[in-house]
Design an enzyme around this catalytic site. Structure first.
Site, short mmCIF file in Angstrom:
data_model
loop_
_atom_site.label_atom_id
_atom_site.label_comp_id
_atom_site.label_asym_id
_atom_site.label_seq_id
_atom_site.Cartn_x
_atom_site.Cartn_y
_atom_site.Cartn_z
N HIS A 67 0.83 -1.20 0.00
CA HIS A 67 0.00 0.00 0.00
C HIS A 67 0.87 1.25 0.00
O HIS A 67 2.02 1.24 0.48
CB HIS A 67 -0.91 0.01 1.22
CG HIS A 67 -2.02 -1.00 1.15
ND1 HIS A 67 -3.13 -0.92 1.94
CD2 HIS A 67 -2.18 -2.10 0.37
CE1 HIS A 67 -3.94 -1.93 1.67
NE2 HIS A 67 -3.38 -2.66 0.73
N GLU A 69 0.73 4.04 1.72
CA GLU A 69 1.13 4.56 3.04
C GLU A 69 2.30 3.77 3.63
O GLU A 69 3.20 4.35 4.24
CB GLU A 69 -0.05 4.51 4.01
CG GLU A 69 -1.21 5.39 3.58
CD GLU A 69 -2.23 4.66 2.73
OE1 GLU A 69 -3.38 5.13 2.66
OE2 GLU A 69 -1.89 3.60 2.15
N CYS A 95 -6.38 2.13 5.25
CA CYS A 95 -7.03 0.89 5.68
C CYS A 95 -6.57 0.54 7.09
O CYS A 95 -5.70 1.22 7.65
CB CYS A 95 -6.67 -0.23 4.70
SG CYS A 95 -4.94 -0.79 4.85
N CYS A 98 -2.64 0.12 7.37
CA CYS A 98 -1.88 1.36 7.26
C CYS A 98 -2.15 2.29 8.44
O CYS A 98 -1.24 2.95 8.95
CB CYS A 98 -2.20 2.05 5.95
SG CYS A 98 -1.69 1.10 4.50
#
Length: 214
Positions: A67, A69, A95, A98
């Site tokens: 991801h 992040e 999410c 993260c």
């Protein structure tokens, strides 16, 4: 709420971290990934980390965990005090994975561009206990107007997975907007090379959608 007459005016009004995060999101889209981008800044507002979603990239060392992040957070300072001075800008609300990393890393502030309806209610986690609340970053977002619509639909352009399904329930008109944006972008034969050029190309669709239309 700021009102912009053109894509160029809206883009110019963004500060450097937001522009960089949008560029990372657009880069992800151009490479066939989910269009989410993130940048980490230090206490002097210098960009020290950048990330884009690489979930479907040719080289994805983290696989399911690739991801934006998480990639940007690689640059978070090890020192707790310096970490609290850090700010993470991300185009889509993080999410659970993260967000957990942000809290554990003690990042001081989180700025997000659009809500992710997949994880609706995750913002209530600080109510769990005092320790979670103490470590929780200051949060600001989402962005509003056409820019907010842009960041809400961007991650829907290259996927028909959980995010799109959640969006169909929470904001069905945004799914329709995402499809219209996809048709516009793909109908040109070649994708714009930068995020500001892409915004310019679909600005009228975003502006027509309007605030609060779902």
């Amino acid at each position: 709420m700021a009102t912009w007459e053109s894509a160029d005016e809206a883009w110019s009004a963004l500060d450097a971290p937001w522009q960089a995060a949008l560029e990372m999101a657009w880069d992800s889209y151009r490479h066939g990934g989910i269009a989410v981008g993130a940048v980490l800044t230090d206490g002097n507002r210098r960009i020290i980390g950048r990330g884009r979603n690489r979930r479907f990239g040719a080289v994805s060392p983290r696989g399911l965990l690739a991801h934006a992040e998480m990639e940007a957070l690689d640059a978070v300072p090890a020192d707790k005090v310096r970490a609290r001075d850090s700010v993470l800008h991300t185009t889509l609300h993080p999410c659970p994975m993260c967000l957990g990393a942000i809290v554990v890393a003690r990042v001081g502030r989180l700025c997000f561009g659009a809500f992710d309806p997949t994880w609706q209610g995750i913002e209530r986690l600080p109510r769990l206990n005092d320790e979670v609340r103490r470590r929780w970053p200051e949060v600001s977002g989402p962005l509003t107007g056409p820019l907010g619509e842009w960041l809400a639909v961007l991650p829907c352009l290259n996927t028909d997975g959980a995010l799109v399904r959640a969006m169909e329930t929470a904001a069905p008109r945004r799914v329709a907007l995402a499809r219209a944006v996809t048709r516009r972008l793909e109908g040109t034969g070649s994708l714009p090379g930068s995020a500001d050029q892409a915004l310019e190309q679909v600005w009228d669709l975003l502006a027509e959608h309007g605030p609060g239309t779902g």
